[in-house]
Design an enzyme around this catalytic site. Structure first.
Site, PDB file in Angstrom:
ATOM      1  N   LYS A 126      20.237   9.529  -4.075  1.00 28.69           N
ATOM      2  CA  LYS A 126      21.501   9.662  -3.331  1.00 28.69           C
ATOM      3  C   LYS A 126      22.092   8.268  -3.190  1.00 28.69           C
ATOM      4  O   LYS A 126      21.369   7.272  -3.212  1.00 28.69           O
ATOM      5  CB  LYS A 126      21.228  10.247  -1.938  1.00 28.69           C
ATOM      6  CG  LYS A 126      22.432  10.858  -1.270  1.00 28.69           C
ATOM      7  CD  LYS A 126      22.668  12.294  -1.682  1.00 28.69           C
ATOM      8  CE  LYS A 126      23.973  12.823  -1.138  1.00 28.69           C
ATOM      9  NZ  LYS A 126      24.109  14.274  -1.384  1.00 28.69           N
ATOM     10  N   ASP A 166      29.840  14.060  -3.072  1.00 27.71           N
ATOM     11  CA  ASP A 166      29.339  14.498  -1.755  1.00 27.71           C
ATOM     12  C   ASP A 166      30.512  14.264  -0.806  1.00 27.71           C
ATOM     13  O   ASP A 166      31.676  14.208  -1.271  1.00 27.71           O
ATOM     14  CB  ASP A 166      28.086  13.695  -1.352  1.00 27.71           C
ATOM     15  CG  ASP A 166      27.387  14.263  -0.107  1.00 27.71           C
ATOM     16  OD1 ASP A 166      26.705  15.280  -0.232  1.00 27.71           O
ATOM     17  OD2 ASP A 166      27.532  13.687   0.995  1.00 27.71           O
TER      18      ASP A 166
HETATM   19  P1  NDP Z   1      33.927  17.060   1.816  1.00 28.58           P
HETATM   20  O1  NDP Z   1      34.163  15.614   1.945  1.00 28.58           O
HETATM   21  O2  NDP Z   1      34.639  17.850   0.787  1.00 28.58           O
HETATM   22  O3  NDP Z   1      34.151  17.790   3.220  1.00 28.58           O
HETATM   23  C1  NDP Z   1      33.449  17.397   4.355  1.00 28.58           C
HETATM   24  C2  NDP Z   1      33.940  18.209   5.535  1.00 28.58           C
HETATM   25  O4  NDP Z   1      33.117  17.938   6.663  1.00 28.58           O
HETATM   26  C3  NDP Z   1      35.355  17.819   5.947  1.00 28.58           C
HETATM   27  O5  NDP Z   1      35.971  18.925   6.529  1.00 28.58           O
HETATM   28  C4  NDP Z   1      35.091  16.733   6.978  1.00 28.58           C
HETATM   29  O6  NDP Z   1      36.155  16.539   7.888  1.00 28.58           O
HETATM   30  C5  NDP Z   1      33.874  17.279   7.680  1.00 28.58           C
HETATM   31  N1  NDP Z   1      33.089  16.168   8.234  1.00 28.58           N
HETATM   32  C6  NDP Z   1      32.597  15.107   7.574  1.00 28.58           C
HETATM   33  N2  NDP Z   1      31.957  14.273   8.406  1.00 28.58           N
HETATM   34  C7  NDP Z   1      32.052  14.847   9.620  1.00 28.58           C
HETATM   35  C8  NDP Z   1      31.595  14.483  10.905  1.00 28.58           C
HETATM   36  N3  NDP Z   1      30.884  13.356  11.088  1.00 28.58           N
HETATM   37  N4  NDP Z   1      31.865  15.321  11.931  1.00 28.58           N
HETATM   38  C9  NDP Z   1      32.579  16.458  11.741  1.00 28.58           C
HETATM   39  N5  NDP Z   1      33.043  16.858  10.547  1.00 28.58           N
HETATM   40  C10 NDP Z   1      32.789  16.055   9.507  1.00 28.58           C
HETATM   41  O7  NDP Z   1      32.323  17.199   1.622  1.00 28.58           O
HETATM   42  P2  NDP Z   1      31.494  18.425   1.065  1.00 28.58           P
HETATM   43  O8  NDP Z   1      32.127  19.708   1.434  1.00 28.58           O
HETATM   44  O9  NDP Z   1      31.157  18.138  -0.341  1.00 28.58           O
HETATM   45  O10 NDP Z   1      30.117  18.246   1.883  1.00 28.58           O
HETATM   46  C11 NDP Z   1      29.875  18.893   3.136  1.00 28.58           C
HETATM   47  C12 NDP Z   1      28.376  18.936   3.383  1.00 28.58           C
HETATM   48  O11 NDP Z   1      27.741  19.649   2.310  1.00 28.58           O
HETATM   49  C13 NDP Z   1      27.688  17.558   3.418  1.00 28.58           C
HETATM   50  O12 NDP Z   1      26.589  17.625   4.318  1.00 28.58           O
HETATM   51  C14 NDP Z   1      27.120  17.419   2.006  1.00 28.58           C
HETATM   52  O13 NDP Z   1      26.019  16.544   1.948  1.00 28.58           O
HETATM   53  C15 NDP Z   1      26.703  18.863   1.735  1.00 28.58           C
HETATM   54  N6  NDP Z   1      26.545  19.219   0.343  1.00 28.58           N
HETATM   55  C16 NDP Z   1      27.590  19.086  -0.551  1.00 28.58           C
HETATM   56  C17 NDP Z   1      27.408  19.447  -1.860  1.00 28.58           C
HETATM   57  C18 NDP Z   1      28.540  19.429  -2.836  1.00 28.58           C
HETATM   58  O14 NDP Z   1      28.342  19.951  -3.948  1.00 28.58           O
HETATM   59  N7  NDP Z   1      29.689  18.901  -2.518  1.00 28.58           N
HETATM   60  C19 NDP Z   1      26.095  19.912  -2.363  1.00 28.58           C
HETATM   61  C20 NDP Z   1      25.112  20.106  -1.329  1.00 28.58           C
HETATM   62  C21 NDP Z   1      25.338  19.744  -0.046  1.00 28.58           C
HETATM   63  P3  NDP Z   1      37.211  15.349   7.675  1.00 28.58           P
HETATM   64  O15 NDP Z   1      38.173  15.845   6.648  1.00 28.58           O
HETATM   65  O16 NDP Z   1      37.792  15.137   9.012  1.00 28.58           O
HETATM   66  O17 NDP Z   1      36.415  14.158   7.190  1.00 28.58           O
END
Ligand code: NDP
Length: 446
Positions: A126, A166
């Site tokens: 990562k 991510d």
């Molecule tokens: P994105 O950046 O596309 O979206 C992240 C979302 O989570 C946004 O809505 C963001 O809000 C919110 N967010 C981020 N940080 C915080 C925080 N500290 N508190 C509250 N809300 C928060 O990321 P992904 O959808 O790709 O990833 C989401 C989760 O899924 C993560 O944990 C990631 O590790 C996990 N994941 C992702 C994969 C992938 O294929 N993308 C695969 C496996 C796991 P805002 O817009 O305000 O930042």
């Protein structure tokens, strides 16, 4: 806590001080694995657990770049190469101001088990940066990505380490990173996944994590004779994983009533339909706006600074970030009748919250099992790149469906307790561990 677990954690903590997220992830695994290792002394003798918790390599580097005002900005870049026993390091890049070594080590550690569960030959890694993409122009994002890759390119490659997206790293960022790698190395190879469909990406990769977590939830529900159809669903986040979780829930006939971002959540009791979801995708992926704008447009409630776990639901998908469901949230979910929690995010539930779910004997899936669909399709993207060939949407989606079913089966096999309750957490940890541990045994002390 068992004495052996305590002793082991004390040793790990002594050389990983001030890394709470990493220690949290190690503790969860140690509690499941140590009793198993005691029954299987070959792993103990080879000190597999001591080795698996120590990254093979940690890279930290300076990322200097010029913003639109020609001011010099400096961020820190990281890549944690955790374990390569079963394949090249594989895992996403996160760009978010909260990024630090502890968070990336926890993510890399979880990734080792997750990648093993997919059945594909991928090690765990990562990386990322404390760079905040919010409010940056396209030009600034490009300059940052180019500078980041100008250092990272020495350490990655199609057979060495294959990063992906991510939080904060989507198709746009992967494009800029890939472009710079190609320019420096002068080669077009599968060094990153999550690429665009016309330049080496796999169909279904953007959808894979969200679709996969819903497939996993369907398999869990089936063990209790339940289905998604007609169920009320609460989702946190509104990024990649949340969007495609919502899309697949709609396809399955469930009603999605919440989405969130780091500022708050929206509650739409009518349900988020396909048209409203298209609005969210445009808002978040193109306009890069805030989820509050959904409430303004559709006249529903918006809860500033809150998380959605107080909204009554049958199924919850925590899809934003780590430690976003605490003990109190978990109690509220259970009290309100939630029967299934499937994690799309990595480690979104605190250990205390997980304990509440397990005591209530509701269906609970840890992210390393239920969100493995994203990396699984990344693995399929690597295969297609090696073949120099692209599979159809249906072909990739069918493979994804089969992989999620297989992961569910592994969890049931390793996690079913005496009373029949499936402890998916234990199942995922043991199922993921055995394959990596056996490969480490076979490869000697390296
Ligand atoms: P994105 O950046 O596309 O979206 C992240 C979302 O989570 C946004 O809505 C963001 O809000 C919110 N967010 C981020 N940080 C915080 C925080 N500290 N508190 C509250 N809300 C928060 O990321 P992904 O959808 O790709 O990833 C989401 C989760 O899924 C993560 O944990 C990631 O590790 C996990 N994941 C992702 C994969 C992938 O294929 N993308 C695969 C496996 C796991 P805002 O817009 O305000 O930042």
């Amino acid at each position: 806590m068992d004495t052996l677990v305590k002793e082991f954690l004390a040793k790990v903590e002594s050389r990983n001080q001030h890394e709470p997220e990493f220690m949290q992830a190690v503790q969860e695994v140690a509690e499941a694995i140590i009793p198993f290792i005691e029954q299987n002394p070959k792993y103990k003798k080879a000190k597999i657990l001591e080795r698996i918790t120590e990254p093979e390599r940690v890279l930290m580097f300076r990322v200097p770049w010029l913003d639109d005002q020609n001011e010099v900005q400096v961020n820190r870049g990281y890549r944690v190469q955790m374990n390569s026993a079963i394949g090249p390091y594989k895992g996403g890049l996160r760009f978010h101001p909260s990024v630090n070594l502890s968070i990336l080590k926890f993510l890399a550690f979880e990734q080792v088990f997750k990648n093993s569960l997919t059945g594909l030959p991928m090690g765990g890694g990562k990386g990322g940066s404390d760079f905040d993409p919010k409010g940056k122009s396209d030009g600034e994002i490009m300059k940052f990505c180019q500078s980041f890759m100008t250092e990272l390119y020495r350490h990655v490659g199609a057979d060495i380490d294959v990063p992906a997206g991510d939080i904060g790293v989507g198709g746009r960022e992967v494009g800029y990173l890939f472009g710079q790698y190609k320019r420096i190395k002068g080669e077009f190879t599968g060094v990153l996944t999550g690429k665009g469909a016309t330049w080496g990406g796999s169909l279904i990769r953007p959808e894979a994590t969200g679709y996969g977590v819903v497939y996993f939830a369907e398999d869990m529900l089936e063990t209790r004779g339940e289905r998604l159809t007609g169920k009320t669903v609460v989702i946190s986040g509104s990024g990649n994983v949340a969007q495609y979780t919502a899309e697949m829930c709609l396809q399955a006939g469930a009603k999605v009533v919440t989405l969130s971002d780091s500022d708050g959540f929206i509650y739409d009791p009518q349900g988020i339909d396909a048209e409203k979801l298209a609005f969210v995708m445009d808002l978040k992926n193109e306009k890069r706006g805030r989820i509050k704008e959904y409430a303004d447009k559709y006249g529903c409630e918006y809860f500033e600074g809150e998380r959605p776990w107080g909204i009554p639901c049958d199924i919850a998908f925590p899809n934003a970030t780590q430690n976003e469901v605490n003990e109190e949230d978990a109690r509220t979910l259970v009290k309100n009748g939630c029967i299934c929690v499937a994690e799309g995010a990595n480690m979104p539930s605190t250990p205390e919250a997980i304990q509440v779910f397990k005591e209530a004997k509701i269906l609970y899936a840890p992210g390393k099992a239920s969100n493995a669909g994203g990396v699984a399709v990344s693995g399929l993207e690597m295969s297609q790149n090696s073949l120099r060939y692209s599979w159809s949407r249906d072909e990739v989606n069918n493979r994804l469906r089969d992989i999620m079913k297989e992961i569910h089966q592994i969890c049931v096999e390793y996690g079913t307790e005496e009373d029949g309750y499936v402890n998916y957490e234990k199942g995922a940890n043991l199922g993921g561990f055995v394959k990596v541990a056996d490969a480490m045994l076979a490869q000697g002390v390296v």
